[in-house]
Design a protein around this motif. Structure first.
Motif, PDB file in Angstrom:
ATOM      1  N   ARG A 208       4.355  -6.872 -10.670  1.00 24.64           N
ATOM      2  CA  ARG A 208       2.863  -7.113 -10.535  1.00 24.64           C
ATOM      3  C   ARG A 208       2.340  -5.855  -9.947  1.00 24.64           C
ATOM      4  NH1 ARG A 208       3.280 -11.011  -7.180  1.00 24.64           N
ATOM      5  NH2 ARG A 208       2.771  -9.831  -5.281  1.00 24.64           N
ATOM      6  N   VAL A 209       1.081  -5.470 -10.564  1.00 23.33           N
ATOM      7  CA  VAL A 209       0.096  -4.496 -10.258  1.00 23.33           C
ATOM      8  C   VAL A 209      -1.082  -5.161  -9.913  1.00 23.33           C
ATOM      9  CG1 VAL A 209      -1.009  -2.352 -10.733  1.00 23.33           C
ATOM     10  CG2 VAL A 209       1.464  -2.702 -11.366  1.00 23.33           C
ATOM     11  N   GLU A 210      -1.689  -5.035  -8.591  1.00 27.65           N
ATOM     12  CA  GLU A 210      -2.904  -5.275  -8.018  1.00 27.65           C
ATOM     13  C   GLU A 210      -3.828  -4.106  -7.637  1.00 27.65           C
ATOM     14  OE1 GLU A 210      -2.739  -8.874  -5.199  1.00 27.65           O
ATOM     15  OE2 GLU A 210      -0.661  -8.563  -5.317  1.00 27.65           O
ATOM     16  N   ASP A 211      -4.804  -4.054  -8.374  1.00 30.13           N
ATOM     17  CA  ASP A 211      -5.996  -3.135  -8.314  1.00 30.13           C
ATOM     18  C   ASP A 211      -5.388  -1.625  -8.336  1.00 30.13           C
ATOM     19  OD1 ASP A 211      -7.743  -4.988  -7.656  1.00 30.13           O
ATOM     20  OD2 ASP A 211      -7.518  -4.921  -5.539  1.00 30.13           O
ATOM     21  N   GLY A 212      -4.349  -1.548  -9.028  1.00 30.51           N
ATOM     22  CA  GLY A 212      -3.743  -0.168  -9.281  1.00 30.51           C
ATOM     23  C   GLY A 212      -2.632  -0.007  -8.252  1.00 30.51           C
ATOM     24  N   THR A 213      -2.227  -0.940  -7.636  1.00 33.16           N
ATOM     25  CA  THR A 213      -1.056  -0.801  -6.627  1.00 33.16           C
ATOM     26  C   THR A 213      -0.086  -1.841  -6.864  1.00 33.16           C
ATOM     27  OG1 THR A 213      -2.212   0.065  -4.802  1.00 33.16           O
ATOM     28  CG2 THR A 213      -0.286  -1.032  -4.104  1.00 33.16           C
ATOM     29  N   GLN A 214       1.584  -1.338  -7.158  1.00 32.92           N
ATOM     30  CA  GLN A 214       2.325  -2.246  -7.488  1.00 32.92           C
ATOM     31  C   GLN A 214       2.739  -2.967  -6.348  1.00 32.92           C
ATOM     32  OE1 GLN A 214       5.622  -0.820 -10.023  1.00 32.92           O
ATOM     33  NE2 GLN A 214       7.187  -1.956  -9.049  1.00 32.92           N
ATOM     34  N   THR A 215       2.723  -4.186  -6.221  1.00 31.78           N
ATOM     35  CA  THR A 215       2.818  -5.212  -5.069  1.00 31.78           C
ATOM     36  C   THR A 215       4.081  -5.851  -4.943  1.00 31.78           C
ATOM     37  OG1 THR A 215       1.511  -6.700  -5.989  1.00 31.78           O
ATOM     38  CG2 THR A 215       0.524  -4.983  -4.449  1.00 31.78           C
TER      39      THR A 215
END
Length: 328
Positions: A208-215
């Motif tokens: 999952r990527v959130e706002d460009g950051t892989q979380t």
């Protein structure tokens, strides 16, 4: 008799000429622009290429600060981050350039298309989610979610790189029905609410990527913390019961279902009532809640589903007033 035949032939020729002229006129209309008045000879169907062309036309008009370039319905509605605005306001006044990161999800059956990509706003990178609804080759609905660095601690627009998986066609044997794809995406949110991931069909390599950051599967994001949830995968994070502060996930709208590419796009809100001050994870560790006031996340989330499994999740997450509505 001969005279009647000649007159009949002349009438037939005139009618054929008129039909061909009208057909040529219909074919000459732009792929994304309907005639000024309803024309029964114009093909109003809008396939994937047509929907994507509407997106590109919208983006070009956006950075030119000129909504008059668009084929709009008279009663078109426009929202930005849940607020209904006049078309030409908000990002229309500050967008300064297009980026290279782009994802399209198309739903010709519903006449809708979603775009996620990076733009420039007064020279700074932002992430834009855009939903367009097209009817009779005119835009009737415009819904946008804009993620800026100052509104999201995770926002890294510059870190977004092309992911071919979102544009890859799913083999027919591995596709699912629209209803099944919606059910799979919905199970993800229900599992977060209930802390129970056993009925969510995750691919073993889901990220999952959130706002460009892989979380997910990202130990570096935990800054060396061996217990960081960011080092876990999609399924393991839910099984750990790390999302207990999420009180409810409401107003889930499954806006676009792209069966050919296995994409489901969802709008919704994550509410947190801040009443839970501490909680116990599945491994026995106790976590404390640091936020003291209720808050909401506005989310725009894209799922890649193949062979009945969630392979990728790409999301925009914005801080919003508690209990915020979508405006739709």
């Amino acid at each position: 008799m001969r005279r009647r035949l000649l007159i009949g032939a002349a009438i037939t020729a005139c009618l054929c000429g008129l039909f061909l002229a009208r057909s040529s006129k219909a074919q000459a209309v732009s792929a994304t622009q309907a005639p000024s008045d309803y024309d029964p000879n114009f093909n109003y169907d809008c396939d994937r290429a047509c929907l994507n062309a509407f997106v590109d036309q919208y983006l070009a008009a956006l950075v030119a600060h000129d909504p008059s370039r668009l084929p709009l319905a008279r009663d078109v509605r426009f929202t930005e981050n849940g607020q209904e605005l006049e078309l030409g306001d908000g990002l229309w006044g500050t967008a300064s350039g297009l980026g290279t990161y782009k994802i399209y999800a198309d739903d010709p059956q519903a006449g809708q298309v979603v775009f996620m990509g990076v733009l420039q706003e007064n020279g700074s990178p932002i992430i834009l989610c855009l939903r367009l609804k097209v009817e009779l080759r005119r835009i009737t609905e415009i819904e946008t979610v804009v993620t800026r660095k100052e509104a999201s601690g995770l926002a890294r627009p510059e870190a977004l790189v092309e992911k071919p998986i979102f544009s890859e066609t799913v083999p027919p044997a591995e596709r699912r029905s629209r209803q099944n794809m919606v059910a799979i995406a919905n199970s993800y949110f229900s599992a977060i609410e209930r802390g129970h991931a056993s009925y969510v069909p995750f691919d073993k390599d889901c990220n999952r990527v959130e706002d460009g950051t892989q979380t997910t599967n990202n130990p570096a994001l935990g800054r060396g913390d061996p217990n960081s949830t960011f080092q876990l995968g999609c399924e393991a994070q839910i099984k750990l019961r790390a999302f207990q502060p999420d009180t409810r996930i409401r107003d889930r709208r499954f806006a676009v279902v792209d069966e050919e590419r296995g994409l489901v796009f969802v709008f919704g809100f994550f509410d947190h009532d801040a009443r839970l001050r501490s909680f116990t994870l599945a491994d026995g560790r106790v976590e404390k809640q640091t936020r003291t006031a209720p808050w909401t996340w506005e989310i725009a989330e894209l799922f890649k589903i193949q062979d009945g499994k969630i392979m990728r999740v790409e999301a925009l997450v914005n801080a919003a007033p508690y209990g915020m509505k979508a405006g739709w």
